[in-house]
Design an enzyme around this catalytic site. Structure first.
Site, mmCIF file in Angstrom:
data_model
loop_
_atom_site.group_PDB
_atom_site.id
_atom_site.type_symbol
_atom_site.label_atom_id
_atom_site.label_comp_id
_atom_site.label_asym_id
_atom_site.label_seq_id
_atom_site.Cartn_x
_atom_site.Cartn_y
_atom_site.Cartn_z
ATOM 1 N N GLU A 115 7.977 2.241 2.238
ATOM 2 C CA GLU A 115 8.640 1.304 1.618
ATOM 3 C C GLU A 115 9.930 1.467 0.891
ATOM 4 O O GLU A 115 10.727 0.910 0.874
ATOM 5 C CB GLU A 115 7.740 0.349 0.705
ATOM 6 C CG GLU A 115 6.593 -0.282 1.826
ATOM 7 C CD GLU A 115 7.315 -1.163 2.579
ATOM 8 O OE1 GLU A 115 8.245 -1.873 2.452
ATOM 9 O OE2 GLU A 115 6.674 -1.600 3.764
ATOM 10 N N TYR A 141 8.775 -6.841 -4.398
ATOM 11 C CA TYR A 141 8.601 -6.486 -3.072
ATOM 12 C C TYR A 141 7.725 -5.416 -2.911
ATOM 13 O O TYR A 141 6.771 -5.431 -2.137
ATOM 14 C CB TYR A 141 10.059 -6.592 -2.455
ATOM 15 C CG TYR A 141 9.900 -5.867 -1.190
ATOM 16 C CD1 TYR A 141 9.378 -6.836 0.046
ATOM 17 C CD2 TYR A 141 9.815 -4.607 -0.713
ATOM 18 C CE1 TYR A 141 8.985 -6.197 1.364
ATOM 19 C CE2 TYR A 141 9.731 -4.168 0.660
ATOM 20 C CZ TYR A 141 9.319 -4.895 1.487
ATOM 21 O OH TYR A 141 9.009 -4.528 2.755
ATOM 22 N N ASP A 143 10.830 -9.576 2.579
ATOM 23 C CA ASP A 143 12.271 -8.710 2.870
ATOM 24 C C ASP A 143 13.286 -9.488 3.550
ATOM 25 O O ASP A 143 13.000 -10.625 3.924
ATOM 26 C CB ASP A 143 11.509 -7.490 3.394
ATOM 27 C CG ASP A 143 11.808 -7.529 4.942
ATOM 28 O OD1 ASP A 143 11.332 -8.670 5.410
ATOM 29 O OD2 ASP A 143 11.812 -6.426 5.797
#
Length: 325
Positions: free
Chosen positions: A66, A149, A167
């Site tokens: 990520e 996020y 995203d």
């Protein structure tokens, strides 16, 4: 997204508004929402086999991916990810090394402050959580460099929890399928977050699958420049397609330039420092860019960001001490 055999893109504004209302769920929509099943079924058939999706990746592998995938395409991330996990299979392994080694291993992924933040997160995981990536969203959010996020993505993808994961790809899918516009706003809005929460399936396992599936749909089919509507599993439900694919009428979309920018100069300076086995003299760094004012500004920025450490005698190196240590 192209028309399905049973529908036409040439619909009236009234029909378009009705479709948009039908596709904008309320909080009670839960797991029955019409988009869930076809998108998840498509994902089961077409999901890419990526290393961070495999069980052996574990939460740490998910977290590393990520950090790396933010603003960087999968094709560039894959080789660096593999090398990173081979060298630092657990957070404690990374935390034990100098932050400059993280910057060195980051290579040319871009936005190298992410490497420092990942190193900081690894150190915090080691110190606060016994070396295990925490499960709780609040604990993830408290880690250095982890925003909303990333915390939601790790909790969802690594631990199968129910979180809205927003995203760029997901935002684009939701903008088109549910809201009826070509592109989402430049920055995530409260309305987008609310829609994402409303679209979230009610049970954890389905919600986690939905998060991954909607993201993959945006990456492979509902792309920014060339949406392949003929392959889209929800083309027949897509509010944007049913409205005739109206062109974007919001603020201009931000483009990313690189050539001639301070980012390019910073990248060239860091490339020299990554390849060096010891401190680098100022004179060597001066050779990477002819314009002295821009070069000095870029180097000062790297020092200010903690990516470069200045030493006595006009020498520079990648950081050897953790910020605040």
């Amino acid at each position: 997204m192209t028309a399905s055999p049973s529908s036409s893109p040439d619909v009236s504004p009234e029909v378009s508004r009705e479709v948009s209302r039908d596709l904008t769920p309320d909080a009670s929509a839960g797991p029955s929402h019409a988009l869930h099943s076809p998108v998840i079924a498509w994902f089961e058939q077409h999901a890419r086999d990526l290393p961070w999706r495999r069980p052996e990746a574990g939460p740490w592998g998910v977290m590393v991916s990520e950090f790396m995938l933010q603003q960087t395409p999968v094709s560039r991330v894959l080789p660096v990810y593999e090398q990173w996990l081979a060298r630092w299979p657990r957070p404690a392994d990374l935390a034990a090394e100098a932050p400059g080694e993280a910057v060195r291993a980051w290579g040319r992924l871009g936005y190298p402050r992410r490497a420092l933040r990942l190193h900081g997160a690894a150190a915090a995981i080691t110190e606060r959580h016994g070396g295990d990536v925490p499960r709780e969203h609040a604990q993830l959010l408290a880690l250095p460099g982890v925003g909303e996020y990333t915390a939601a993505a790790v909790a969802s993808f690594a631990y199968g929890q129910r979180h809205a994961v927003l995203d760029t790809n997901v935002r684009r899918v939701f903008a088109r399928a549910a809201t009826g516009v070509e592109y989402p706003p430049n920055a995530t809005t409260a309305a987008e977050r609310r829609l994402a929460r409303e679209l979230l399936p009610g049970d954890e396992a389905t919600a986690a699958r939905w998060a991954a599936a909607s993201m993959e749909l945006g990456a492979l089919v509902c792309t920014a420049k060339s949406p392949d509507c003929a392959r889209c599993p929800v083309a027949g439900l897509c509010a944007w397609r049913l409205a005739g694919k109206p062109a974007h009428d919001g603020p201009p979309r931000r483009g990313q330039t690189y050539a001639g920018t301070d980012r390019q100069v910073r990248g060239k300076l860091l490339a020299v420092l990554r390849e060096a086995v010891g401190p680098v003299p100022q004179a060597v760094l001066d050779t990477v860019w002819n314009e002295p004012v821009q070069r000095a500004r870029a180097l000062d920025g790297l020092v200010s960001d903690g990516l470069v450490e200045p030493l006595d005698g006009g020498l520079y190196r990648l950081p050897q001490t953790r910020p605040g240590a």
